[in-house]
Design a protein around this motif. Structure first.
Motif, PDB file in Angstrom:
ATOM      1  N   UNK A   1       0.898  -1.113  -0.153  1.00  0.00           N
ATOM      2  CA  UNK A   1       0.154  -0.073   0.098  1.00  0.00           C
ATOM      3  C   UNK A   1       0.849   1.085  -0.050  1.00  0.00           C
ATOM      4  N   UNK A   2       1.885   1.152   0.644  1.00  0.00           N
ATOM      5  CA  UNK A   2       2.817   2.338   0.982  1.00  0.00           C
ATOM      6  C   UNK A   2       3.413   2.482  -0.632  1.00  0.00           C
ATOM      7  N   UNK A   3       3.935   1.581  -1.490  1.00  0.00           N
ATOM      8  CA  UNK A   3       4.498   1.521  -2.703  1.00  0.00           C
ATOM      9  C   UNK A   3       3.370   2.286  -3.534  1.00  0.00           C
ATOM     10  N   UNK A   4       2.133   1.624  -3.628  1.00  0.00           N
ATOM     11  CA  UNK A   4       1.109   2.465  -4.439  1.00  0.00           C
ATOM     12  C   UNK A   4       0.816   3.787  -4.331  1.00  0.00           C
ATOM     13  N   UNK A   5       1.012   4.312  -3.050  1.00  0.00           N
ATOM     14  CA  UNK A   5       0.845   5.481  -2.629  1.00  0.00           C
ATOM     15  C   UNK A   5       1.848   6.393  -3.317  1.00  0.00           C
ATOM     16  N   UNK A   6       3.266   6.013  -3.092  1.00  0.00           N
ATOM     17  CA  UNK A   6       4.528   6.656  -3.782  1.00  0.00           C
ATOM     18  C   UNK A   6       4.137   6.651  -5.316  1.00  0.00           C
ATOM     19  N   UNK A   7       3.866   5.440  -5.886  1.00  0.00           N
ATOM     20  CA  UNK A   7       3.719   5.436  -7.247  1.00  0.00           C
ATOM     21  C   UNK A   7       2.671   6.409  -7.972  1.00  0.00           C
ATOM     22  N   UNK A   8       1.402   6.525  -6.982  1.00  0.00           N
ATOM     23  CA  UNK A   8       0.376   7.400  -7.252  1.00  0.00           C
ATOM     24  C   UNK A   8       1.131   8.978  -7.196  1.00  0.00           C
ATOM     25  N   UNK A   9       1.505   9.164  -6.090  1.00  0.00           N
ATOM     26  CA  UNK A   9       2.055  10.375  -5.776  1.00  0.00           C
ATOM     27  C   UNK A   9       3.146  11.036  -6.929  1.00  0.00           C
ATOM     28  N   UNK A  10       3.803  10.023  -7.444  1.00  0.00           N
ATOM     29  CA  UNK A  10       4.972  10.519  -8.279  1.00  0.00           C
ATOM     30  C   UNK A  10       3.977  10.869  -9.742  1.00  0.00           C
ATOM     31  N   UNK A  11       3.150  10.201 -10.079  1.00  0.00           N
ATOM     32  CA  UNK A  11       2.470  10.070 -11.362  1.00  0.00           C
ATOM     33  C   UNK A  11       1.065  11.304 -11.299  1.00  0.00           C
ATOM     34  N   UNK A  12       0.745  11.785 -10.057  1.00  0.00           N
ATOM     35  CA  UNK A  12      -0.247  12.496 -10.168  1.00  0.00           C
ATOM     36  C   UNK A  12       0.309  13.944  -9.583  1.00  0.00           C
ATOM     37  N   UNK A  13       1.609  14.052  -9.349  1.00  0.00           N
ATOM     38  CA  UNK A  13       1.848  15.442  -9.150  1.00  0.00           C
ATOM     39  C   UNK A  13       2.391  15.759  -7.750  1.00  0.00           C
ATOM     40  N   UNK A  14       2.284  15.034  -6.727  1.00  0.00           N
ATOM     41  CA  UNK A  14       2.661  15.352  -5.362  1.00  0.00           C
ATOM     42  C   UNK A  14       4.240  14.773  -5.313  1.00  0.00           C
ATOM     43  N   UNK A  15       4.691  15.459  -4.647  1.00  0.00           N
ATOM     44  CA  UNK A  15       6.266  15.166  -4.578  1.00  0.00           C
ATOM     45  C   UNK A  15       6.337  14.105  -3.493  1.00  0.00           C
ATOM     46  N   UNK A  16       7.207  13.076  -3.931  1.00  0.00           N
ATOM     47  CA  UNK A  16       7.425  11.886  -3.045  1.00  0.00           C
ATOM     48  C   UNK A  16       8.483  12.255  -1.730  1.00  0.00           C
ATOM     49  N   UNK A  17       8.001  12.038  -0.718  1.00  0.00           N
ATOM     50  CA  UNK A  17       9.171  12.561   0.471  1.00  0.00           C
ATOM     51  C   UNK A  17       9.590  11.499   1.255  1.00  0.00           C
ATOM     52  N   UNK A  18       8.915  10.072   1.028  1.00  0.00           N
ATOM     53  CA  UNK A  18       9.192   9.133   1.692  1.00  0.00           C
ATOM     54  C   UNK A  18      10.524   8.574   1.284  1.00  0.00           C
ATOM     55  N   UNK A  19      11.302   7.831   2.284  1.00  0.00           N
ATOM     56  CA  UNK A  19      12.342   7.172   1.567  1.00  0.00           C
ATOM     57  C   UNK A  19      12.158   6.149   0.646  1.00  0.00           C
TER      58      UNK A  19
END
Length: 254
Positions: free
Chosen positions: A235-253
């Motif tokens: 779930x964390x990975x999917x959130x990072x993936x969506x953040x990357x493609x929907x325009x929110x910066x990924x701040x998690x390691x």
């Protein structure tokens, strides 16, 4: 066009929860408690036998809302949650339970059942998206993603194929039979999760569905374990993936 009607609202820990209906279909919209600027929207599909506020949905929504500032919407699939089952639903579920009790393969029952639900659900999702984009905090031009596992994939694949407003999707754990040709029409970035030792969905079937997507950017996550052993970090990975493609910066390691 179906109008949206909010029926209840509550908030906790930085997240607002609003129940709504669109054309009689019940849903929930989770949003950040602060901020009025338009933000990306993620449509989430729940699993088979579950509902819009299942703990998995609420947990993933919290990651997206409080961690990324997104809006997240889920609607009950036909025959699920607050929606009554049809006579056909009852027959399909009874047949599935008999197969499970006998240790028989589930795919021959689940695949046509899910395909029937998807045929009903895709236009419901499109009407819901129309209504949500009328809200000023979402807007008609904001980015839209999709996240669904199991039944959420069975409905999500035809939805993403039919809906150009969705520009990234996280899928997983489904049979290819009814989805193979539709997946060939999907070109947006995809993240796909599977269980390598899944006792319900054969490994070859999951790999065939991943291979069918026409996306030039697609990522496969194969985890050791059986059907219900999918790690929570997916779930964390999917959130990072969506953040990357929907325009929110990924701040998690990474």
């Amino acid at each position: 066009m179906h109008s949206q009607r909010f029926t209840a609202e509550s908030s906790s820990d930085g997240m607002v929860e609003r129940d709504f209906t669109v054309g009689g279909v019940p849903g929930v919209l989770w949003s950040p408690a602060s901020g009025t600027e338009p933000a990306p929207l993620v449509l989430m599909g729940h699993g088979g036998g579950h509902h819009k506020k299942h703990p998995a949905m609420a947990g993933r929504a919290r990651l997206l809302v409080t961690g990324r500032g997104f809006h997240v919407a889920v609607i009950d699939a036909p025959g699920h949650g607050d929606r009554p089952r049809s006579a056909q639903d009852e027959r399909d579920v009874a047949e599935l339970r008999r197969a499970q009790a006998a240790g028989a393969p589930e795919g021959p029952i689940v695949v046509p059942y899910n395909a029937r639900l998807a045929e009903l659900a895709v236009p419901e999702w499109q009407a819901t998206l129309d209504a949500l984009q009328e809200l000023p905090e979402i807007g008609a031009d904001g980015p839209v993603g999709y996240f669904g596992i199991g039944l959420g994939t069975a409905i999500g694949v035809p939805l993403v194929a039919a809906e150009p407003r969705i520009t990234a999707a996280a899928f997983g754990m489904n049979w290819p039979d009814a989805l193979f040709e539709t997946a060939k029409r999907i070109t947006v970035p995809i993240e796909f999760a599977m269980q390598w030792d899944d006792e319900r969905i054969p490994r070859e079937a999951a790999l065939a569905l991943f291979d069918a997507f026409a996306s030039t950017e697609k990522t496969l996550h194969a985890n050791a374990g059986k059907h219900f052993d999918m790690p929570r970090f997916e779930a964390d990975s999917a959130v990072r993936f969506l953040a990357r493609h929907l325009g929110r910066p990924v701040t998690s390691p990474a």
